[in-house]
Structures are given as structure tokens and as C-alpha cells.
Write a protein that holds these residues in place. Structure first.
Motif, PDB file in Angstrom:
ATOM      1  N   LYS A  16      -6.115  -6.564   1.132  1.00 14.02           N
ATOM      2  CA  LYS A  16      -5.405  -5.620   1.986  1.00 14.02           C
ATOM      3  C   LYS A  16      -4.730  -6.303   3.163  1.00 14.02           C
ATOM      4  O   LYS A  16      -3.666  -5.877   3.619  1.00 14.02           O
ATOM      5  N   GLU A 281       4.300  -5.179  -4.368  1.00  8.71           N
ATOM      6  CA  GLU A 281       3.011  -4.558  -4.060  1.00  8.71           C
ATOM      7  C   GLU A 281       3.144  -3.331  -3.157  1.00  8.71           C
ATOM      8  O   GLU A 281       2.465  -2.326  -3.354  1.00  8.71           O
ATOM      9  N   ARG A 282       4.015  -3.419  -2.124  1.00  7.60           N
ATOM     10  CA  ARG A 282       4.056  -2.377  -1.102  1.00  7.60           C
ATOM     11  C   ARG A 282       5.407  -1.667  -0.990  1.00  7.60           C
ATOM     12  O   ARG A 282       5.503  -0.639  -0.321  1.00  7.60           O
ATOM     13  N   PHE A 286       7.900  -1.039   3.594  1.00  9.54           N
ATOM     14  CA  PHE A 286       6.795  -1.743   4.250  1.00  9.54           C
ATOM     15  C   PHE A 286       7.236  -3.137   4.687  1.00  9.54           C
ATOM     16  O   PHE A 286       6.897  -3.597   5.778  1.00  9.54           O
ATOM     17  N   SER A 333       2.797   5.068   5.838  1.00  6.14           N
ATOM     18  CA  SER A 333       1.372   4.779   5.620  1.00  6.14           C
ATOM     19  C   SER A 333       0.679   5.967   4.971  1.00  6.14           C
ATOM     20  O   SER A 333      -0.232   5.806   4.155  1.00  6.14           O
ATOM     21  N   VAL A 336       1.342   5.930   1.268  1.00  6.45           N
ATOM     22  CA  VAL A 336       0.495   4.968   0.551  1.00  6.45           C
ATOM     23  C   VAL A 336      -0.876   5.566   0.275  1.00  6.45           C
ATOM     24  O   VAL A 336      -1.428   5.433  -0.819  1.00  6.45           O
TER      25      VAL A 336
END
Length: 385
Positions: A16, A281-282, A286, A333, A336
Motif C-alpha cells: 500500500k 495499479e491506481r 492518483f 480516495s 478506491v
């Protein structure tokens, strides 16, 4: 069992934290590039030549790793993928970097790095257009992303339209005064701002196209090497057209070599690869959410190393931009967390009896329980507060 649990927990924490460490490190790298590049321009280096050398260095650095580490997983190159790489090379190495360097020469390194804070908002708008981001007007965090984007654009307008007095942090201890300098008067702020806007639009478009390309060509190192190589060729052609003096290509043991090597290794080779990994990944929004950190570092270095003068309009605009930016980041956020909750529900096995799972609600933090029916015909999912 205890040690395995600890290792598993540490592994999750590291996974993370890794994207955050990578992106923050890149901001330090970019801040250094702005200072080194501007020093090379003051010593007469052409921005077109710099971008060409920058991607020559990046290609030499990345290509061997791509050939060795991704030889088993690298997909077959096809014409549609190659055409995308050509466009990626045009957007980032050619348009973005040259427009940014020209804009920085017309303004200051601090102003340019502050203006880059518009990048997340522009990326978000493009992501919505191309359906990489979802908007639900019934949810607070979706509205926050829209409001934050509007605030960010307003901050950029303040920076563009209001210059204000100079704030001299070093000599006068942060007290604003209304004097002007010859350096400030010689800057072409309007032209520089337009070029910076074009740079940001090209950069955001690059992230969006890179996101789509990685789905077809999921090999970050190889894609990075291709982009650097194609960008080097495109930059070289443009440089030969724009710079007719061959002596401009000479590089000695000076700031020119430092700028080419530093920007090529850190800000093209390493940055492109890290950006590709984080985007996969994000997502692109992000990735661009940490640009204010770069602004702060660049402002400090620009004031100390280059003796740049910071205007009040730039400070106010930057504060507004950062406020809007983190409103967008807050909304992102929550997206996510919603996605993670949906994945947990999808992974639950279907049994002969109903299954319940408890989790913290993403909006108000309250604990809720989701009841999963035994089969698809058993009824809708029920949430118990």
C-alpha cells in the motif's frame, strides 16, 4: 502462524505504501530537473536539443533492462500498438516537454511548477470524457471531484490574471513589496502561460493514452523504452528543423551534460516506468495528485539557487489550486474504497445459506453488514446498519 500473520500484514502495508513512496520520490526528481534545466538554458542550451539528448540517455538506460527482464512477458508488437507509441512519443517527449521548457523560459521555474498543479484537474476531465472515471451526482465524493476540479481551474486563472507584488522570502523575510526587477519585466508571462497550458494538456492526454496502451501492451519497461526511442527520433527531427546551428549540439562537462543526463535518467527513464506501474495499479488521477509537493520543493530551490522572485499572485493561485486538488483526491480516495468493497463482495463464495460480511462504510465511517443471498434467485443484497 504468528510469524506468517506478521509477514502477511507487513507485506500488505508495504504494497500500500509503495505507490506513495514512488510518486513522492518522483516529485523530488522533477523539482531537481526544473532547476538543472533552467541553468542549462541560461548557458545557451536549446530546449529542443535537450529533449533529444534526454531521451537518448533514457533509451540507453531502459532498453537493456526491458530486453532482459521482460523477454518472457513482452507481448507481440502490432501496428495499432506501435501507432499508439508514436502518438505517446509525440505527446510527452515532444509536445509536453518542449512546450513546458519554452513556458518555463518565459516565466520562472517556480511559476511553471506551480502551474503543473492543474494537471490532476485536466487529467480528471479527460478521464471522465474517456470513461476512466465515473461520476455519480448522488454521491458526495463524486461531487467533491467536480467541485475540486472547478476550484483548481479558478486557482490557475488567478495565477494567470493576477501577478501582484513580489514576495522576497530570502532578503526581506517574507514581506511583500511592490518593487519590480528587470528580470521580472523581461518575462513574457502571457505567452509562457499559454505554452504551459498546452504542455499540461499534452501531458494529461499522454497519461490517458498510456492507461489504454498498458491494457494492450502490459510491459512497463518495454513500453518505456519504446516511448523514449520514438520520442528521441521525433525530437531529433524537430530539433534539426528548429535549430540550424550545429554548434548547439555540442555538450561539454558543464550544466548541459548534467541537464541531459539527469533529466534522461531520472525524469524520463525511471519516471516513465514508475508512472506506468502506478497508472496500472491506481489510475492516472492518483498519479497526478502529488504535484503540489513538487511545487514546494521547486519554489525553495528556485529561490535559493536561481534567486527567483515569487509573486503574490502565484502564491495565492497555488494555494487555491492545492485546495481544489486535494478535494479531488479526497473524492478519488472514496472511489478506491468503494471499488475494494465491491471486490470483496464479488469474491465471496455462494453457499446454500446466506453469508454476511461486515465492513466500515466509506462515507460516514459507520459499521455495516452486507447479507449475501444463497443464490442469484434468493433476492437482492441487503444492507443491515
Amino acid at each position: 502462524m504468528g510469524e506468517q500473520r506478521v509477514r502477511s500484514a507487513l507485506s500488505k502495508v508495504i504494497n500500500k505504501v509503495k505507490p506513495y513512496i514512488a510518486i513522492v520520490s518522483l516529485q523530488f526528481g522533477y523539482a531537481g530537473m526544473y532547476i538543472v534545466s533552467l541553468l542549462s538554458f541560461k548557458h545557451g542550451m536549446s530546449n529542443f536539443v535537450l529533449t533529444t539528448y534526454r531521451h537518448l540517455v533514457a533509451t540507453i538506460l531502459i532498453a537493456p533492462f526491458a530486453l532482459l527482464l521482460e523477454r518472457k512477458i513482452r507481448p507481440r508488437m502490432t501496428l495499432p500498438i506501435f501507432l499508439r507509441i508514436v502518438v505517446l512519443g509525440l505527446l510527452e517527449p515532444v509536445l509536453d516537454q518542449n512546450l513546458y521548457y519554452l513556458g518555463m523560459k518565459s516565466t520562472t521555474a517556480t511559476y511553471s511548477s506551480a502551474f503543473v498543479n492543474m494537471l490532476p484537474a485536466v487529467t480528471f476531465i479527460l478521464a471522465v470524457i474517456f470513461r476512466l472515471e465515473k461520476i455519480d451526482s448522488k454521491k458526495i465524493h463524486s461531487l467533491a471531484k467536480i467541485i475540486g476540479t472547478a476550484i483548481t481551474v479558478a486557482g490557475a486563472m488567478v495565477m494567470t490574471l493576477y501577478k501582484g507584488p513580489i514576495v522576497d522570502f530570502i532578503k526581506s523575510g517574507g514581506v511583500a513589496h511592490h518593487g519590480t526587477t528587470t528580470e521580472s519585466a523581461d518575462k513574457h508571462w502571457v505567452t509562457g502561460t499559454i505554452m504551459l497550458l498546452g504542455s499540461i494538456l499534452a501531458w494529461a492526454s499522454y497519461f490517458i493514452l498510456q492507461s489504454f496502451t498498458l491494457k494492450k501492451y502490459p510491459a512497463e519497461l518495454s513500453l518505456t523504452a519504446w516511448i523514449c526511442f520514438v520520442g528521441m527520433i521525433e525530437d531529433g527531427i524537430l530539433a534539426l528543423i528548429m535549430v540550424r546551428d550545429l554548434s548547439a549540439w555540442k555538450v561539454g562537462w558543464d550544466s548541459r551534460l548534467l541537464a541531459a543526463a539527469y533529466s534522461g535518467i531520472v525524469c524520463s527513464g525511471i519516471a516513465y516506468y514508475v508512472q506506468g506501474v502506478v497508472i496500472r495499479e491506481r489510475g492516472p488521477v492518483f498519479l497526478t495528485s502529488f504535484s503540489p509537493l513538487c511545487m514546494i520543493i521547486t519554489a525553495a530551490l528556485g529561490t535559493i539557487v536561481l534567486a527567483e522572485k515569487v509573486h503574490l499572485g502565484s502564491i495565492l493561485g497555488a494555494i487555491i489550486i492545492v485546495s481544489g486538488l486535494y478535494t479531488v483526491v479526497w473524492g478519488k480516495s472514496k472511489d478506491v474504497k468503494d471499488a475494494e468493497t465491491d471486490e470483496k463482495i464479488k469474491e465471496l463464495p455462494i453457499t446454500n445459506s446466506a453469508t454476511q460480511i461486515s465492513f466500515d462504510d466509506n462515507i460516514d465511517g459507520a459499521s455495516k453488514t452486507v447479507t449475501i443471498p444463497a443464490s442469484k434467485n434468493s433476492g437482492d443484497i441487503k444492507t443491515i446498519p
